[in-house]
Design an enzyme around this catalytic site. Structure first.
Site, mmCIF file in Angstrom:
data_model
loop_
_atom_site.group_PDB
_atom_site.id
_atom_site.type_symbol
_atom_site.label_atom_id
_atom_site.label_comp_id
_atom_site.label_asym_id
_atom_site.label_seq_id
_atom_site.Cartn_x
_atom_site.Cartn_y
_atom_site.Cartn_z
ATOM 1 N N GLU A 15 45.008 39.719 33.451
ATOM 2 C CA GLU A 15 45.533 41.009 33.886
ATOM 3 C C GLU A 15 44.659 42.155 33.372
ATOM 4 O OE1 GLU A 15 49.770 41.580 33.439
ATOM 5 O OE2 GLU A 15 50.127 39.427 33.509
ATOM 6 N N GLU A 47 44.692 39.448 38.425
ATOM 7 C CA GLU A 47 45.443 38.657 39.399
ATOM 8 C C GLU A 47 46.756 38.182 38.809
ATOM 9 O OE1 GLU A 47 44.519 35.899 36.685
ATOM 10 O OE2 GLU A 47 42.994 37.225 37.542
#
Length: 683
Positions: free
Chosen positions: A342, A199
């Site tokens: 990530e 995200e």
């Protein structure tokens, strides 16, 4: 041509119009079944039958069992899964409360970085793991130019400020979940069987802290961490904002939609939907850190069986992550001190899963071993003659018992210093990469240490490596299979070094020194391992060494100077050879990667005598990886090499703030330190 791609994320499969609000979600929740636990147990039993002791693979055995249960794979059909990294991007209204070290426009800038500069952590880790990377816009507030490949899944231009009321409407919460379900459906249809969600959204750790507090029963203080590494002052603000969010909204912990609607984010809802969609299709999801864990809590409330399709990765730096994993029933397999979402830790676990699947297939296949030259000496028990004298750069030391000396003193005295200029330049680059300061924890440490050992400020990817394995007996075929598989995964040529157990300590030391020197002279990475004797139980050498050299708690005994003399006679030659190999590798500027508990304990004894060796040695397990692999033969050392590979992908694939046109930190330790030396950076 640049364009924004629109997936069928809010559409049912085969439909040309969006279904009624919530229909896809309801159908998915109804279709989520428990994982096939019999398939998982069948695989574990098959491995146990072949391995005799599953501690040879440690926690990788459980990882394989969960994967088989989720994907309903029989032992014969087990295969490495195609992977997809999905980064969901959205802004949070609560970012207006001054909670992050970065301004809200960073969400849009990083989204462009993924797709234009391709220089974010997500890009580097997808490259490392061989995963397809998708980026979806769930609700970025700042208008974006056309970006090639961006999936247009916009729900609204960010959520509302949850400190003043619900973050979104219930309909928007449903759309976020259904977007994730739709993405999972599309990726599954294209062959994906392993999802790595991530995200991007400034202030999303504030939403995740509120979710964790609501669903794990935590106080705001226990749930709230530093996120992008904010200052103490800003952390106090963040804790009070989380407290206000909970007081204003009072989310219902029994209603996942209510929690998402009131305190969540669009990207977190999307990740929860990906988990639900993957579970419906019997695919695996590897969780990353704090934010994906919070999203998994939402999925768990909506469909408790969905947790059976999850694999954990690392323990994140955020304080509530341990509580999240406990609530999900998951145990992390590494502590890399990451504070980023990530797909960092999940990419590492995806790589380990690939290696474990290859090893499982090899072990279960059975059959004759390859008749390679490098095994011939071990099979024939023909020991290489001991060196009469070590090289002219290292006179053969005389061994003396007691506290006078150890046989490697002379070698250590000539140890080259680390290249501090290379380390400083490497650290400076890492600090300027487009990510929160110090957010990649031990990968950053790895890169800097490797720079110091090699003298290269930016060591390249694909660093040459080798695995050196000492043995005093024939290596069992099963152990060779495991060794070969993990070494092939790490692309590490294997050198078997059989030595006569009757060698004196001096002779064995010289033997190990010479064998390692030949490899290390042009090899920046050297894995060191011992092989188990064919008829010994897994971990026998570790147990004997621990009994001779360690306290009851496993720490090395205080009397380290004469530790070689205190060993059982059967272990002295291999231990002395390993000592010689460590000294030779360090003197040749090779980074030493340790293996099983036996090599760990020996190295700790050497380091107690000569602390200057420590920077050259990587302790992989249990300090960084909690895999509980008991056997030797190089399995852990090979996984350690893959950690180095991930660090080199970070160092070489990522772009700086200036190169990616991303704003630097305005708070915390990153302020004034990130990219300050580069022109054109925002401040």
């Amino acid at each position: 041509m640049s364009r924004r791609e629109t997936p069928a994320s809010a559409h049912a499969a085969g439909s040309t119009a969006p279904p009624a609000a919530g229909r896809l979600l309801k159908d998915t929740l109804a279709a989520v079944e428990p994982p096939d636990r019999e398939a998982g147990e069948s695989l574990r039993q098959a491995l146990a039958a072949r391995l005799g002791d599953t501690s040879r693979l440690g926690a990788l055995t459980d990882m394989l069992g969960r994967y088989a249960a989720a994907t309903r794979s029989t032992p014969a059909a087990l295969a490495k899964p195609p992977k997809c990294t999905i980064i969901s991007c959205a802004d949070h209204g609560v970012a207006a409360m001054n909670l992050s070290a970065y301004p809200p426009e960073t969400t849009a800038q990083m989204t462009a970085n993924y797709l234009l500069s391709k220089g974010a952590v997500a890009n580097a880790m997808a490259n490392f793991a061989g995963s397809r990377l998708l980026v979806a816009d769930l609700g970025i507030r700042v208008p974006l130019p056309p970006l090639p490949g961006l999936l247009d899944c916009r729900i609204a231009p960010g959520t509302k400020n949850a400190a003043k009321g619900a973050a979104m409407t219930r309909e928007e919460a449903v759309r976020a979940l259904e977007t994730g379900i739709g993405l999972a459906e599309e990726c599954f249809a294209k062959g994906c069987r392993c999802f790595l969600p991530g995200e991007m959204g400034i202030a999303n750790t504030t939403s995740s802290a509120a979710i964790a507090a609501a669903l794990c029963g935590l106080t705001p203080e226990a749930a709230t961490g530093r996120g992008t590494n904010i200052s103490d002052e800003r952390l106090k603000i963040k804790i009070e904002v989380v407290r206000r969010i909970l007081e204003v909204n009072r989310p219902d912990p029994t209603d996942g939609l209510d929690v998402l609607q009131k305190v969540g984010g669009f990207e977190l809802g999307c990740i929860a939907g990906i988990i639900l969609g993957a579970a419906r299709r019997h695919a695996i999801v590897i969780l990353d850190g704090f934010n994906t864990g919070a999203a998994a809590l939402i999925a768990q409330v909506l469909a408790p069986e969905a947790t059976g399709y999850l694999l954990p990765s690392h323990l994140a730096a955020e304080p509530a992550h341990a509580a999240i994993l406990k609530k999900l029933g998951l145990t992390p397999c590494m502590d890399m001190r990451f504070r980023l979402g990530e797909a960092t830790g999940s990419s590492l676990v995806a790589d380990f899963l690939d290696a474990a699947i290859d090893a499982c297939r090899s072990v279960l296949a059975g059959g004759r071993e390859a008749n390679t030259e490098r095994h011939a000496h071990a099979r024939q028990r023909q020991y290489a003659a001991p060196a009469e004298h070590a090289s002219d750069t290292m006179p053969l030391p005389q061994h003396r018992t007691g506290s006078e000396s150890a046989p490697y003193d002379n070698a250590v005295r000539a140890l080259p210093p680390l290249e501090t200029a290379a380390m400083e330049a490497c650290q400076k680059r890492i600090d300027s990469l487009a990510k929160p300061i110090c957010s990649l924890g031990r990968l950053e440490e790895l890169a800097v240490r490797l720079a110091g050992v090699t003298g290269l400020a930016r060591p390249p990817k694909g660093a040459k490596r080798a695995l050196l394995v000492f043995c005093t007996d024939e290596i069992a075929p099963l152990q060779r299979r495991l060794q070969d598989t993990f070494a092939a995964h790490a692309q590490a040529p294997v050198t078997i070094a059989p030595l006569d157990p009757a060698l004196s300590i001096d002779e064995a030391y010289a033997f190990g020194y010479e064998r390692a020197k030949k490899l290390a002279e042009n090899t920046p990475l050297l894995g060191l391992a011992l092989a188990e004797a064919p008829n010994d139980a897994c971990g026998t050498k570790s147990r004997l060494l621990r009994e001779a050299l360690a306290h009851a708690n496993g720490s090395p005994a205080d009397e380290a100077a004469d530790f070689l003399s205190r060993l059982p006679a059967s272990l002295r030659a291999e231990t002395a050879a390993l000592c010689g190999a460590v000294c030779a590798a360090a003197r040749c500027r090779s980074f030493i990667i340790l293996d099983d508990p036996a090599t760990e304990l020996i190295a700790h004894c050497i380091e107690r005598l000569h602390p200057e060796l420590r920077p050259y040695i990587l302790h992989v397990q249990p300090a960084w990886l909690a895999l509980e692999i008991a056997g030797g033969a190089g399995i852990v050392a090979c996984l350690g090499m893959r950690l180095v590979d991930a660090a080199l992908h970070m160092l070489n694939d990522m772009k700086t703030f200036a190169e990616a046109a991303v704003t630097v930190a305005n708070d915390g330790p990153g302020k004034g330190r990130q990219g300050g030396e580069e022109k054109g950076l925002s401040t």
